[in-house]
Design a protein around this motif. Structure first.
Motif, PDB file in Angstrom:
ATOM      1  N   GLU A 131       6.939   1.782 -13.759  1.00 14.25           N
ATOM      2  CA  GLU A 131       7.125   2.825 -12.756  1.00 14.25           C
ATOM      3  C   GLU A 131       8.438   2.533 -12.034  1.00 14.25           C
ATOM      4  O   GLU A 131       8.460   1.949 -10.966  1.00 14.25           O
ATOM      5  CB  GLU A 131       5.951   2.831 -11.765  1.00 14.25           C
ATOM      6  N   HIS A 149       3.164   4.457 -17.984  1.00 11.76           N
ATOM      7  CA  HIS A 149       2.706   4.669 -16.612  1.00 11.76           C
ATOM      8  C   HIS A 149       2.432   6.153 -16.365  1.00 11.76           C
ATOM      9  O   HIS A 149       3.131   7.022 -16.880  1.00 11.76           O
ATOM     10  CB  HIS A 149       3.774   4.176 -15.632  1.00 11.76           C
ATOM     11  N   GLU A 152      -4.482   3.736  -8.307  1.00 16.79           N
ATOM     12  CA  GLU A 152      -4.045   2.927  -9.457  1.00 16.79           C
ATOM     13  C   GLU A 152      -5.217   2.558 -10.363  1.00 16.79           C
ATOM     14  O   GLU A 152      -5.178   2.722 -11.562  1.00 16.79           O
ATOM     15  CB  GLU A 152      -3.336   1.665  -8.948  1.00 16.79           C
TER      16      GLU A 152
END
Length: 467
Positions: A53, A88, A143
């Motif tokens: 990321e 990601h 997450e």
């Protein structure tokens, strides 16, 4: 049917087909460029590159996306493959967005049907949109939710034996599978992708050599056919629906849905409504450009129209695919993030263009009903060239010019060379693409022995030339 209704239907068709005629060369040329890029720009394991990321991962995701196919469903399927392999979430969403908003064919179509201001808003807005989305995801991303979903996805696919097609990233099917020399079984989504893979394995030499051989053009023809097969329904639906919307939706409907006048509130409401209409319109990728022309003709603000064009990744059928892949929670998360991002960027574009004084003037142009579409002008000549090139690619593909192998595997119908596994049955020699196909033949020869073991004569001669 009363005469006025018949007139209305005919006028709708005239406008819809007229739009399609106006933009045909742009779609065809765009798909050809996309096909060339897909065939000659290698897809080295993107997931490794898109794992982080950071700005570099985000930029690469955007560039990869812009260079790939323009079908919403294709983008979502490839995104799923990248996500499974560890890319990601931000980069997967950026990839999907770029591959439906920053592609050549869409840009050309917007330029022709809506004008250069919309093209600038689409490209600049596309980049801003990806940036805004990345910030939003960074701030709000649960997450562990995505890690959990990735684990579940891998586990579910493993249990169901789902494997990704190595050429396009979509879901592989059992009937299109082959075993490599290393004993690995690969599954493909279609015969076209399987053939592409085989050619990759068989071809040698750089892209320059390829472009001067029938084999190279055969690959491009195969890819071009696949590109069309993914989007033709969207394209035709979008053009036809736009004609009907322009003719049959009365002005009061637009006035009721969209606020009129000046100011930030009007801009914001229009942008939000633009995205909302896109969600329920069911028209994906390329098809929503002519639909946007209908909205623009209805007097909707610049913000509303451009937000509508952005929003092809959250139409109801695409949302349903997210739900199937990732579950309800992630689908609602993607819908929320995309909705806010698309509406906000549409709003931002209008404000920016107002400051620069380049918001296009609606009153200046002809309405769709006033236009004549079929004339001997540059559109006619460009369409003629595009149709000829299209015909050439499809001819090369149909005749199998330069296709690998002069024999046809009787089990799966694929082309193969005489160095593959073979056997003789009833005085006829057959060659197979894999030991698996050969075994299937041995088990039930009567089921397959009616297939011609060689590709048609013209294909054979060409294959000899090529080898």
């Amino acid at each position: 049917m009363p005469a006025t209704l018949i007139d209305g239907v005919l006028e709708s068709l005239r406008i819809g087909v007229g739009f399609l005629w106006t933009a045909a060369w742009a779609i065809i040329m765009g798909l050809m460029i996309t096909s060339l890029v897909q065939v000659y720009v290698s897809k080295e394991r993107m997931a490794n590159v898109l794992g982080d990321e950071n700005l570099s991962g985000l930029t690469k995701a955007t560039v990869f996306g812009a260079a790939s196919s323009g079908c919403s469903f294709g983008a979502v399927a490839i995104g799923k493959g990248l996500f499974k392999k560890g890319a990601h979430a931000v980069n997967v969403l950026a990839f999907m967005f770029a591959s439906t908003n920053l592609i050549v064919e869409l840009g050309l179509m917007i330029l022709i049907l809506l004008g250069w201001e919309f093209l600038v808003a689409e490209l600049l807005g596309g980049v801003i949109l990806i940036a805004v989305m990345a910030i939003l995801v960074h701030v709000t991303l649960p997450e562990n939710l995505f890690d959990e979903v990735r684990r579940e996805l891998n586990q579910r696919d493993h249990e169901h034996g789902t494997t990704e097609d190595p050429t396009c990233g979509m879901e592989g099917k059992d009937e299109y599978s082959l075993t490599t020399d290393g004993g690995e079984t690969l599954k493909f989504c279609s015969a076209g992708c399987m053939e592409t893979y085989q050619q990759e394995a068989a071809s040698s030499g750089g892209w320059r050599d390829e472009l001067f051989s029938w084999g190279g053009w055969y690959k491009v023809g195969n890819q071009y056919r696949k590109e069309w097969s993914m989007i033709w329904k969207d394209v035709i639906a979008g053009f036809l629906i736009s004609g009907f919307v322009i003719v049959f939706v009365p002005q009061w409907v637009w006035n009721a849905l969209f606020l009129r006048g000046e100011g930030l509130l009007v801009s914001a409401e229009n942008a939000i409504m633009g995205v909302a209409i896109a969600v329920i319109s069911f028209v994906g990728s390329m098809g929503n450009v002519p639909f946007a022309v209908a909205l623009w003709g209805g007097g909707i603000s610049f913000a509303g129209v451009i937000a509508f064009v952005y929003a092809d990744l959250i139409t109801i059928p695409v949302l349903n695919v997210y739900r199937k892949y990732y579950g309800w929670k992630v689908m609602l998360y993607i819908l929320g993030i995309f909705f806010v991002t698309m509406a906000f960027t549409g709003f931002l574009m209008e404000e920016l263009f107002n400051i620069l004084g380049i918001v296009p003037n609606l009153a200046g142009g002809q309405t769709a009903s006033e236009q004549t579409y079929f004339e001997f002008n540059y559109t006619f000549y460009l369409n003629t060239i595009a149709f000829v090139l299209s015909g050439f690619l499809l001819y090369v593909y149909r005749r199998g010019l330069g296709a690998p192998g002069q024999y046809r595997d009787p089990v799966c119908g694929m082309r193969t060379d005489d160095n593959g596994p073979g056997l003789t049955h009833d005085g006829e020699t057959y060659y197979f693409c894999s030991k698996r196909c050969k075994r299937s033949f041995e088990e039930q020869p009567s089921e397959f022995s009616h297939v011609q073991p060689t590709v048609g004569e013209e294909g054979r001669e060409q294959s000899h030339d090529h080898h």
